[in-house]
Design an enzyme around this catalytic site. Structure first.
Site, mmCIF file in Angstrom:
data_model
loop_
_atom_site.group_PDB
_atom_site.id
_atom_site.type_symbol
_atom_site.label_atom_id
_atom_site.label_comp_id
_atom_site.label_asym_id
_atom_site.label_seq_id
_atom_site.Cartn_x
_atom_site.Cartn_y
_atom_site.Cartn_z
ATOM 1 N N GLU A 1 0.813 -1.224 0.000
ATOM 2 C CA GLU A 1 0.000 0.000 0.000
ATOM 3 C C GLU A 1 0.839 1.264 0.000
ATOM 4 O O GLU A 1 0.515 2.239 -0.677
ATOM 5 C CB GLU A 1 -0.971 0.003 1.193
ATOM 6 C CG GLU A 1 -2.168 -0.921 1.023
ATOM 7 C CD GLU A 1 -1.822 -2.396 1.130
ATOM 8 O OE1 GLU A 1 -0.736 -2.715 1.656
ATOM 9 O OE2 GLU A 1 -2.625 -3.241 0.698
ATOM 10 N N HIS B 1 -11.681 -5.312 7.886
ATOM 11 C CA HIS B 1 -12.450 -5.060 6.671
ATOM 12 C C HIS B 1 -13.651 -4.153 6.928
ATOM 13 O O HIS B 1 -14.542 -4.068 6.099
ATOM 14 C CB HIS B 1 -12.945 -6.375 6.061
ATOM 15 C CG HIS B 1 -11.874 -7.218 5.463
ATOM 16 N ND1 HIS B 1 -10.923 -7.853 6.213
ATOM 17 C CD2 HIS B 1 -11.595 -7.537 4.171
ATOM 18 C CE1 HIS B 1 -10.109 -8.538 5.413
ATOM 19 N NE2 HIS B 1 -10.490 -8.353 4.173
#
Ligand SMILES: Cc1ncc(C[n+]2csc(CCOP(=O)(O)OP(=O)(O)O)c2C)c(N)n1
Lengths: 336, 371
Positions: free
Chosen positions: A60, A129
């Site tokens: 990321e 999540h």
């Protein structure tokens, strides 16, 4: 007018932005052949090719840092972070680089980067999540933060975010990806309301209920339920968390005198705290009751089976509405 | 199949495992593969590199002096690293774009920095010292290793533009431990991006010796990412230039990234706030003084009769002039008015910030009306 899900509206927004400007490139994990884990970029690889829809290695910070370099070269990168909880490895590049380079260089380097984040809970997902990290980004000068709640806004504000010369953190409530709504696909961007404006979703005179993202839907349900008890709730969708459109918010509060702010993110130093502080500074003399927050608890996001106890629901919103109206509520003394 | 034996620690420190063209005593050493890259560097060109290094050392000394005199908040000296910085930076083409760390004073010098550019950031007047577009150098980077990813992204843009520019990034040995630097190598290799990584192994990351970052020669890591690398004597300006020309040619030819480890030494403190006597042996420094990158070129030039007192005096005068201009630019800087703190946070109007600016302007105005 075309009826689209919020997910499809985002895809249409990306397609339109890529057609409008060939400097727009997408970067992310699995966004090519797979079309992203939520299929938002579905079909874009075929249409625009691998130079503009870039499947990245699984890193990321690497994705966002590479986007910074592309921006130096004059590109307008749109980054997809696969899930909210995976933005943290990129946090340094976002807050120390993306947010600051324009300021550091006195405007000589622009960072027109859009960072799309499938966001927040309510879908029974695995750990990491379902997070709501928006306050970190709202707290960071140099970033704009957008949170959408419906397909039409999603389509329009994503294009506005990409067209903006500023970096935008773009939160997409994954709980709503499959929700449908009408979208003006052909509408020129120039005619649209600016990205930073809040929107009154439902007018009312008794209480101002402020929300964003998926909580807007819950707020609208609350307003409907309250109507049965002759309470008129005005629901405001903030849409933009940085900047917040305080002119619209204050106009509503001056009318109602009572405020509830709701979000999924935990409470301490959250967006609601900031919104209420600003309301208090601006229209204290109009307030009939102390403004209230309805938020997630100050806990790590709980396991899926428990998330319903964390997420503000209709009843918690109505309870807060009762409290600002001084009607019987969870804080009323039992039997008093 | 017998197990492969991987060399460890010892070779990471072994300076004889570096490529070089000029020995510490100034002797020119023939090198079959690197010589062709500097075949055009005649005595005059070498003297120009020598001149650059002298001027850089003078700029650096002036930076330290200005800090000691309270004119700069901080300065990151590069004494000892002149050959690495000048040798590599003088190999660049004008269109190449550099993503440096905070210590690359020599690189911005070689890219044409103005006198004030060296100090503007360290003095605290502006967030970046120079105009990135004018020098084609990104602002000096303080976050260790972050800039390596920016170089890769820029190089990806070069690929997409079908251009033959190269992106170059500089970082230290400590930076090689950062995730970003490793991610940058992965991204660069994945896309075969035209980017050159220049690791200035100056042996120390503040107080941490290079062995704490790497048990293997740092250049040895790059091949594991699929990136060819060279380990050169970073105190040999010719070798640094040759290595950089090799790397740039490689990247420009569409062969993807290249990696250079320049083995050098930070002679002074990490920054003016550092005290190397707490962690470093004086004897180590002594050893490196004998490898001084400037003395080496000087010895070579004198041995071939290409440096006389007139040259030396001219170069010293040029260095003094640059330092004088730098000092004047520093002392002449005018701090911007208070409301400038709000400038350029955003490219487009931001209502929240505008409100704060107005509030602060109103507050400041009360002082004016008070008279
Ligand atoms: C991410 C980050 N962590 C820590 C620091 C503090 N810091 C500044 S320089 C430095 C050492 C860096 O050493 P190296 O990469 O070898 O470069 P050098 O200073 O030797 O040129 C440290 C730890 C920083 N600037 N950034």
């Amino acid at each position: 007018m075309t009826e689209l899900t919020l997910g499809k509206a985002l895809g249409a927004g990306l397609r339109q932005a890529m057609q409008d400007d060939d400097k727009v490139v997408l970067l992310g994990e699995d966004i090519g052949k797979l079309g992203g884990v939520f299929r938002i970029t579905d079909g874009l690889l075929d249409e625009f090719g691998a130079k503009r829809v870039i499947d990245t290695p699984l890193a990321e910070s690497g994705i966002v840092g590479t986007a910074v370099g592309l921006a130096f070269r004059g590109y307008r990168p749109v980054v997809e972070i696969q899930f909210d909880g995976f933005v943290y490895p990129a946090f340094d590049q976002i807050v120390a680089q993306v947010a600051k380079l324009h300021y550091r260089t006195q405007g000589r380097v622009k960072m027109p980067i859009t960072i799309r984040i499938p966001w927040a809970g309510g879908i029974g997902a695995a750990e990491h999540h379902s997070e709501s990290p928006e306050a970190y980004f709202v707290h960071t000068a140099g970033l704009r933060v957008i949170a959408v709640s419906n397909p039409e806004d999603a389509y329009r504000s994503l294009r506005q975010a990409i067209a903006s010369d500023d970096p935008v953190i773009f939160f997409e409530p994954k709980r709503l990806y499959h929700h449908k709504g009408d979208v003006h696909l052909g509408a020129p961007l120039a005619d649209a309301p600016p990205m930073g404006l809040a929107r009154v979703m439902r007018a009312g005179s008794d209480v101002t209920l402020i929300a964003y993202g998926a909580m807007v839907g819950t707020a609208l349900q609350a307003a409907e339920a309250a109507e049965d008890e002759d309470v008129a709730i005005e629901v405001i969708d903030l849409r933009s968390l940085s900047p917040v459109d305080y002119d619209s918010v204050a106009a509503s509060v001056r009318k109602t005198g009572r405020v509830v702010v709701a979000h999924e993110a935990s409470r301490e130093a959250g967006v609601a705290a900031e919104v209420i502080a600003s309301i208090t500074e601006r229209c204290f003399e109009y307030l009939e009751a102390a403004p209230l927050r309805v938020t997630g608890h100050d806990i790590p996001y709980p396991p899926a089976k428990l998330e319903k106890y964390h997420l503000p629901d209709l009843d918690r919103l109505l309870d807060a509405v009762d409290r600002v109206l001084d009607r019987p509520n969870s804080m009323s003394e039992v039997g008093a | 199949m017998s197990p492969q034996i991987t060399p460890i620690a010892d070779s990471a420190q072994d300076l004889e495992l570096t490529e070089r063209l000029l020995a510490p005593d100034g002797t020119r050493i023939p090198h079959a593969s690197l010589d062709p890259f500097v075949a055009d560097i005649d005595a005059a060109a070498l003297r120009a590199l020598y001149r650059d290094m002298i001027i850089l050392r003078r700029i650096d000394a002036e930076g330290v002096a200005l800090q000691r005199q309270g004119q700069l908040g901080l300065w990151a000296p590069c004494q000892g690293q002149e050959a690495t910085q000048i040798g590599t930076a003088r190999a660049l083409a004008p269109q190449d774009y550099v993503f440096p760390s905070y210590r690359e004073t020599g690189v911005i010098y070689a890219r044409g920095a103005e006198p004030g550019d060296y100090v503007r950031m360290w003095r605290g007047e502006e967030g970046a010292g120079h105009d990135p577009a004018a020098l084609r150098v990104a602002p000096l980077q303080i976050i260790i290793g972050a800039q390596t990813l920016h170089a890769v992204g820029y190089a990806l843009g070069i690929l997409h533009d079908d251009a033959d520019d190269v992106a170059v990034t500089y970082f230290g040995d400590g930076a090689t431990s950062q995730g970003d630097v490793n991610e940058a190598m992965i991204f660069a290799a994945s896309y075969q991006a035209p980017v050159v990584f220049v690791c200035q192994n100056n042996h120390w990351a503040i107080s941490e010796p290079v062995a704490l970052q790497s048990q293997y020669p740092i250049a040895g890591r790059a091949p594991g990412f699929g990136i060819p690398s060279l380990r050169v004597d970073g105190n040999d300006v010719l070798a640094c230039m040759a290595a950089m020309r090799w790397a740039l040619a490689h990247a420009r030819a569409g062969k993807g990234p290249a990696y250079i480890e320049a083995v050098t030494y930070r002679m002074g403190p990490h920054t003016t706030a550092d005290d190397p006597t707490r962690y470093r042996d004086e004897s180590e420094l002594e050893g490196w003084r004998r490898r001084d990158p400037i003395t080496r070129v000087e010895a070579h030039l004198r041995s071939i009769g290409e440096l006389d007192e007139t040259h030396a005096a001219e170069i010293q005068a040029a260095a003094d002039k640059v330092a004088k201009e730098m000092r004047a630019a520093c002392l002449g800087m005018v701090t911007r008015p208070p409301l400038a703190v709000f400038d350029e946070v955003y490219a487009e109007p931001h209502s929240g910030l505008e409100r704060q600016r107005d509030e602060y302007a109103g507050y400041l105005a009360t002082f004016e009306t008070e008279g």
